[in-house]
Every structure is written in C-alpha cells, then in structure tokens.
Design an enzyme around this catalytic site. Structure first.
Site, PDB file in Angstrom:
ATOM      1  N   SER A 193       0.827  -1.201   0.000  1.00 18.25           N
ATOM      2  CA  SER A 193       0.000   0.000   0.000  1.00 18.25           C
ATOM      3  C   SER A 193       0.869   1.261   0.000  1.00 18.25           C
ATOM      4  CB  SER A 193      -0.968  -0.046   1.192  1.00 18.25           C
ATOM      5  OG  SER A 193      -1.977   0.912   1.074  1.00 18.25           O
ATOM      6  N   ASP A 202     -10.077  -5.596  -3.258  1.00 20.54           N
ATOM      7  CA  ASP A 202      -9.472  -4.545  -2.439  1.00 20.54           C
ATOM      8  C   ASP A 202     -10.367  -3.311  -2.458  1.00 20.54           C
ATOM      9  OD1 ASP A 202      -7.789  -2.372  -1.551  1.00 20.54           O
ATOM     10  OD2 ASP A 202      -6.032  -3.569  -2.056  1.00 20.54           O
ATOM     11  N   HIS A 255      -7.313  -6.062   0.940  1.00 17.66           N
ATOM     12  CA  HIS A 255      -6.129  -5.240   1.206  1.00 17.66           C
ATOM     13  C   HIS A 255      -5.378  -5.681   2.463  1.00 17.66           C
ATOM     14  CE1 HIS A 255      -4.000  -1.555   0.062  1.00 17.66           C
ATOM     15  NE2 HIS A 255      -3.962  -1.179   1.322  1.00 17.66           N
TER      16      HIS A 255
END
Length: 279
Positions: free
Chosen positions: A146, A225, A258
C-alpha cells in the site's frame, strides 16, 4: 552506527531481532525488525515497507515470511513507517502524521524537522543494519504494501544503485492522482504540484527513471481490495511501464482484499522473486 537490540527471538533456525537506533535523517529514535537466517552470512537482504497506520510490528507478526526466508537464506528488514515521539508533529487523521510518513522527505512545517523517511530508508536504515548484522549491502531488494508499496517502487526507481530487485503488494502507484497522496503531499511538500512528481512511481517510470535496471517488477493486487479504484490504480503504473517496455508482472487476484491475509498468500512468491535476483 550503534543499534540497541530490544528483544530477540529464535525463529525457523534464525534470529528475529527488534531494534532501536538514532537516525540523523529523522533526528529521532527509529525502530525496525531484522530477521537473520541461520548460517554465517553475509546474507542478501529484503526491506519491507509497511502501509498506513502500521509500525515495524505489522509485517513482523502478520506476514508469515520467515519460514520461506530461512529456506532461501534471505534476511528481511522491516522499519517503522514514520518518526514518532515527543516533539514529533502528528495529526488526528489516520492518513497523515505519525504512522503515515509516505517515505518522502517533507519540506513543509511542522513536518520538515523529522519526517524524512526517504533519506531514512535509503541511507540510515541500511547503514544501521550493515554495521550490526551479517548482511551484504551489495545485494539488496525492496518491497512493500500500500503506502509501503508506493515507497518501494519510488525508492527503487530513484536509487537503482541501491537495489537489485523490487516488488509490491497493492501499491499506491500514483499518489499525485489519489486522495491519500494528494492529502499527504500537500501537507508534506506544499501545494506546488510540480514538486510531487519525484515521489510518484508512475510519473518516475513515465520519465524513464531506472528503465532497464530491473529485469522485472512484480506487483500483486487483489480485485476485492476496497481501495483499488480510488487510491491504488495499478493500471497507471502498467501504462507507464508499457511506454518504456519495462517488464512488469502485474498479477490481479479475484477475491483478495487489502489485508495481511492477502500478503500471507503471496509473500512466498515475492521472497523467491527477490532471492533469485539477489544471488
């Protein structure tokens, strides 16, 4: 560079150490974990950069990486995501301030005195590890998740002489074109967007930065995600790589989100990818 070992743990035959040291870049104490496999070394090393709200503990305790790292003879370094402590600027929001360093060097107050995570990861952290652990400074890879995926891609493209390999999990590939990045860059770098491109992996790749240095770049992205369309936008990096015929292995996975469950599912592939390039 002096390092204090706060704790150490036997793990898959090797040793996991939790450490603290003073960083000249941030002018604070910084924490990191380092896994050293069993054997004499020096070992090739992979640095993992974590995402928003994380510390050095998230990857260390959740990724399930050390068994495969032991098999491959690969050291793994996991730093904190920002400076912390008394006198360090912060914000009540989760996506700014402590825990949200974005792996850049801030130029704006109140962040500039301490928020120099680009220099920390590129200079101070590897020096601290090399001076105290049996790692080979000439065989370094970098990865992240991320916000940390953004950091891994941009640092690899800006400092190709530092890294032989790069990969990412669900990275923010163009922070200049997503809400997370626009908020952080405005705070840390100011409103002049011309200064932002140097910290945007898609812009760096489009400009030709480090083209030809990496034989491949590996990215894994979950299609479930929740941040995919608004914040991550992997197609932007894909387009930039295509411009320069930079090989990119972008794997899109149905049903994955995620979380660190996603990272656990594919961390072995990433460790193998790096180990093959760090021989």
């Amino acid at each position: 560079m002096s390092v204090e070992t706060l704790s150490s743990h036997r793990c898959f035959g090797g040793t996991l150490s939790i450490c603290r040291h003073h960083s000249a870049a941030t002018d604070t104490h910084m924490r990191f974990s380092v896994y050293i496999p069993e054997g004499k070394g020096p070992f090739p090393a992979l640095t993992f950069l974590a995402g928003l709200t994380c510390t050095e503990e998230n990857f260390t305790t959740k990724a399930g990486a050390y068994g495969r790292a032991a098999e491959l003879g690969l050291a793994i370094i996991a730093p904190d995501t920002s400076p912390r402590g008394e006198g360090v600027a912060n914000d009540d929001a989760y996506d700014l301030g402590q825990g949200a360093g974005f792996y850049i060097d801030a130029t704006e107050k109140p962040w500039a005195p301490h928020f120099n995570m680009e220099t920390y990861v590129a200079r101070d952290l590897p020096a601290a590890v090399r001076d105290n652990f049996p790692v080979d400074g000439s065989r370094q890879g970098i990865t992240g998740h991320s916000m940390g995926g953004h950091g891994a891609l941009t640092l690899a493209l800006k400092y190709p002489s530092h890294y032989r390999s790069v990969s990412a999990f669900a990275p923010i590939v163009s922070p200049t074109r997503c809400p997370w990045g626009e908020k952080a860059f405005t705070a840390y770098l100011g409103s002049d967007r011309s200064a932002w491109a140097a910290h945007d992996a898609s812009a760096l790749m489009a400009s030709g930065s480090a083209v030809g240095h990496f034989d491949d770049i590996l990215i894994d992205q979950g299609l479930a995600d929740q941040f995919l369309e608004k914040e991550l936008k992997p197609e932007l990096f894909e387009e930039a790589c295509a411009m320069h015929r930079q090989k990119l292995t972008l794997r899109r996975h149905e049903g994955y989100d995620h979380s660190y469950y996603f990272i656990q599912s594919f961390i072995g592939d990433h460790l193998t990818f790096h180990a093959e390039r760090l021989k």
